[in-house]
Design a protein around this motif. Structure first.
Motif, PDB file in Angstrom:
ATOM      1  N   GLU A 258       0.833  -1.204   0.000  1.00 27.75           N
ATOM      2  CA  GLU A 258       0.000   0.000   0.000  1.00 27.75           C
ATOM      3  C   GLU A 258       0.867   1.254   0.000  1.00 27.75           C
ATOM      4  O   GLU A 258       0.579   2.242  -0.695  1.00 27.75           O
ATOM      5  CB  GLU A 258      -0.926  -0.007   1.207  1.00 27.75           C
ATOM      6  CG  GLU A 258      -1.978  -1.106   1.164  1.00 27.75           C
ATOM      7  CD  GLU A 258      -2.882  -1.056   2.377  1.00 27.75           C
ATOM      8  OE1 GLU A 258      -2.669  -0.156   3.218  1.00 27.75           O
ATOM      9  OE2 GLU A 258      -3.770  -1.912   2.487  1.00 27.75           O
ATOM     10  N   THR A 259       1.935   1.206   0.782  1.00 28.85           N
ATOM     11  CA  THR A 259       2.849   2.348   0.804  1.00 28.85           C
ATOM     12  C   THR A 259       3.525   2.525  -0.543  1.00 28.85           C
ATOM     13  O   THR A 259       3.707   3.656  -1.041  1.00 28.85           O
ATOM     14  CB  THR A 259       3.897   2.154   1.908  1.00 28.85           C
ATOM     15  OG1 THR A 259       3.243   1.953   3.159  1.00 28.85           O
ATOM     16  CG2 THR A 259       4.818   3.353   1.998  1.00 28.85           C
ATOM     17  N   VAL A 260       3.930   1.405  -1.172  1.00 21.30           N
ATOM     18  CA  VAL A 260       4.547   1.487  -2.498  1.00 21.30           C
ATOM     19  C   VAL A 260       3.559   2.074  -3.503  1.00 21.30           C
ATOM     20  O   VAL A 260       3.921   2.902  -4.363  1.00 21.30           O
ATOM     21  CB  VAL A 260       5.024   0.091  -2.939  1.00 21.30           C
ATOM     22  CG1 VAL A 260       5.415   0.093  -4.419  1.00 21.30           C
ATOM     23  CG2 VAL A 260       6.194  -0.357  -2.089  1.00 21.30           C
ATOM     24  N   LYS A 261       2.304   1.670  -3.400  1.00 23.51           N
ATOM     25  CA  LYS A 261       1.294   2.168  -4.340  1.00 23.51           C
ATOM     26  C   LYS A 261       1.096   3.670  -4.184  1.00 23.51           C
ATOM     27  O   LYS A 261       0.985   4.403  -5.176  1.00 23.51           O
ATOM     28  CB  LYS A 261      -0.012   1.420  -4.096  1.00 23.51           C
ATOM     29  CG  LYS A 261      -1.131   1.837  -5.034  1.00 23.51           C
ATOM     30  CD  LYS A 261      -2.386   1.029  -4.740  1.00 23.51           C
ATOM     31  CE  LYS A 261      -3.516   1.454  -5.689  1.00 23.51           C
ATOM     32  NZ  LYS A 261      -4.770   0.699  -5.421  1.00 23.51           N
ATOM     33  N   GLN A 262       1.059   4.137  -2.923  1.00 23.61           N
ATOM     34  CA  GLN A 262       0.807   5.553  -2.688  1.00 23.61           C
ATOM     35  C   GLN A 262       2.040   6.412  -2.952  1.00 23.61           C
ATOM     36  O   GLN A 262       1.939   7.486  -3.543  1.00 23.61           O
ATOM     37  CB  GLN A 262       0.332   5.774  -1.249  1.00 23.61           C
ATOM     38  CG  GLN A 262      -1.007   5.117  -0.948  1.00 23.61           C
ATOM     39  CD  GLN A 262      -1.388   5.257   0.514  1.00 23.61           C
ATOM     40  OE1 GLN A 262      -0.655   5.874   1.289  1.00 23.61           O
ATOM     41  NE2 GLN A 262      -2.540   4.694   0.884  1.00 23.61           N
TER      42      GLN A 262
END
Length: 615
Positions: A605-609
């Motif tokens: 999720e952090t990578v996506k954001q």
């Protein structure tokens, strides 16, 4: 009436000492003629006439031979006369000697009362050797028998006879009692010997004491000193109880295996329970003697082998052999976390009878003790095989007894178990770290427990597991978005302390970078897997980025013609407090700790954001 001549039997030669008595003549006539009623006058006259005719016819022949016979008879007659003269003189001398001896005896007897008269008739020889008056005589008058004394003597004699008979009876009863006791003792002795033989023990005569029996409880393939001690005499005491020679079976010893962590004992092998013996005292002592001899030989062989294993960290201090559980020390382990296997030999009397609480490593300590005993049995079998083969050519060179491989397989098992435990612990920490970052991952470990030793059907198979390299496989699977299949990292652990490899080696198969890498150390394995997992996560990130490349050596993504970098770091293995996953973006830094509760978004999720949307 014609003259009657005597029968021819009267003219036959007879013994010189035989007298011509009427009875002897009548006896010879009766023997020759029979009864007198058969003798008649006419028969006698006819016999006389026949004899005269025979004499007239034989006179002419006798006259011719008389001249020759007269010369021989005259010579024989003279010899007979001289012989008779010599015999007569011998008898006369003997009679004279006996008369003189009798005279000396009477003279010596009278010399007590009439010495002067007696000395006149004593011979000079007697006077020279015997003093006159030495011999005397006395006249005793017959004493009238005393009936009271005779009765008393009869009573005393009867009492003595009764006492003698009673003593004889007591002696016979004592002999019967001793015989009964000996029979009972022998019966009891042979009952025990037969009981021991029925239980399978070998009974035979002693080599140097053929009149005594012995029981063989040792092992024929043991070393010389232990083979000789495997035969004990079966001696009997006063009650017929069988005693083992030299007190065998009383001071039994047992091999004890302990596992120590730091200064704390965390595992002890099982000790025999002597209080629960269902056997007889003799059978129990024989069994204890056999077990003790086997344990002493095992400890002796372990000491011999430990000298050749000093380079692996095996040493002996205070009669205790110490085996390391890992061949290469790890810097991250403190002294309190170091494991050692302690092997010693102690008497059964030193075993604590109180029940002991079970500890975590008791099963492994018992497995090691059992493996050591089985390896010694395998050594005996190898010696039997070598002894059954054709002997080598005779040589003046001394042949050394080969050192048995007993601890070497145990060291292999301990090293392999320790390496598997270290890798499994590391993989669990990796899994916990990835789980804290919401990264889907799974691990497959290969636990190594004592059940693997018990699964061997034969001792040969067990020895093969210890003497040949041991293999185990582990796996880490990592689920990466946008990939249909999970990325799998395989770890094959191979352990051997025999040439050419010493220790454990890890062969890692990776879907990224080099497909197969062999790593010799656990620390290098941790560093390699940390980097490989970081590269796998970077591979998942770079799939949605354009113009970015992945440096698979350090898990860093770089953009062409730009200084922007994305770094991924995985920390696990050195200290659990620092285990975590770090994501470095051009704008920020994100970290997920394995010990922290989840309070932020997951890794993807952090990578996506921060990465994909920002790109």
């Amino acid at each position: 009436m014609a003259d009657i001549t005597l029968p021819s039997s009267l003219l036959q030669p007879r013994d010189e000492n035989e007298a011509d008595t009427l009875l002897s003549v009548l006896g010879r006539i009766h023997d020759e003629r029979g009864h007198f009623r058969h003798i008649t006058e006419q028969g006698l006259q006819a016999e006389i006439a026949a004899n005269e005719n025979e004499e007239e016819s034989s006179d002419t022949d006798e006259d011719e031979d008389s001249a020759e016979v007269d010369g021989a008879e005259g010579k024989d007659r003279r010899e007979q006369l001289w012989t008779a003269r010599a015999e007569m003189r011998q008898h006369v001398d003997s009679a004279r000697n006996e008369a003189l001896i009798a005279l000396d005896f009477v003279s010596l007897l009278l010399s007590k009362d009439a010495p002067k008269q007696a000395e006149l008739t004593m011979s000079p020889h007697l006077k020279q050797f015997i003093k006159p008056g030495t011999l005397a005589m006395d006249v005793w008058h017959n004493v009238q028998p005393d009936k009271e004394q005779q009765k008393l003597d009869d009573t005393i004699a009867r009492s003595w006879r009764m006492q003698s008979l009673q003593a004889s009876a007591d002696s016979l009863l004592g002999a019967a009692t001793r015989l009964e006791k000996n029979v009972r003792r022998e019966t009891h002795y042979w009952e025990q010997v037969l009981s021991v033989s029925d239980k399978g023990w070998s009974i035979s005569r002693l080599p140097r004491e053929r009149h005594n029996l012995g029981v063989r409880f040792g092992f024929l393939e043991a070393l010389g000193e232990f083979r000789d001690r495997g035969l004990a005499a079966l001696r009997s005491d006063e009650d017929g109880n069988v005693l083992l020679d030299k007190g065998m079976g009383n001071n039994s010893k047992v091999l004890r295996v302990r596992i120590q962590k730091g200064d704390t004992i965390i595992g002890v092998s099982q000790m025999p329970d002597t209080s629960a013996d269902s056997e007889s005292a003799l059978e129990a002592r024989i069994r204890h003697a056999r077990d003790s001899l086997y344990e002493e030989e095992l400890f002796h062989e372990i000491i011999r082998e430990s000298r050749s294993l000093a380079s692996y960290g095996v040493d002996m201090r205070e009669s205790i052999i110490r085996l390391p559980t890992r061949l290469s020390p790890t810097a991250s382990l403190s002294a309190s976390e170091t494991h050692e296997v302690l092997i010693d030999l102690l008497p059964l009397t030193d075993i604590e009878t109180k029940p002991r609480e079970k500890q975590s490593e008791d099963a492994w300590a018992q497995a090691i003790a059992l493996a050591l005993r089985l390896f010694l049995s395998y050594t005996h079998r190898e010696r039997l095989v070598r002894r059954s083969e054709l002997p080598q050519p005779m040589s003046s060179a001394k042949r050394d007894t080969p050192v048995a491989s007993i601890m070497r397989p145990v060291l292999t098992l301990l090293q392999h178990r320790t390496v598997l435990a270290d890798i499994s612990t590391y993989l669990q920490r990796i899994h916990k770290t990835l789980d804290a970052a919401s990264v889907e991952a799974s691990i497959e470990t290969a636990p190594f427990d004592p059940a693997l030793l018990r699964s061997a059907e034969t001792i040969d198979a067990l020895m093969q597991r210890g003497l040949t390299p041991i293999h185990s496989r582990l796996k880490v699977s990592l689920k990466v978005p946008h990939l249909s299949e999970a990325l799998e990292f395989g770890i094959e652990v191979r352990t051997s302390i025999s040439p050419p490899a010493f220790g454990s080696a890890m062969l890692v198969t990776s879907p990224i970078g080099l497909s197969r890498v062999e790593i010799p150390d656990i620390q290098e394995l941790q560093d390699y897997l940390n980097t490989a997992i970081a590269n796998a996560l970077g591979q998942g990130i770079i799939n949605k980025l354009t113009g970015w490349t992945l440096n698979d050596r350090c898990g860093v993504l770089g953009k062409a013609n730009s200084n922007d970098k994305i770094g991924i770091e995985v920390h696990a293995g050195e200290d659990s407090a620092h285990d975590g996953l770090i994501l470095r973006t051009p704008k920020d830094r994100f970290e997920w700790k394995a010990q922290d509760e989840m309070k932020q978004n997951g890794f993807w999720e952090t990578v996506k954001q921060e990465v994909w949307n920002g790109a």
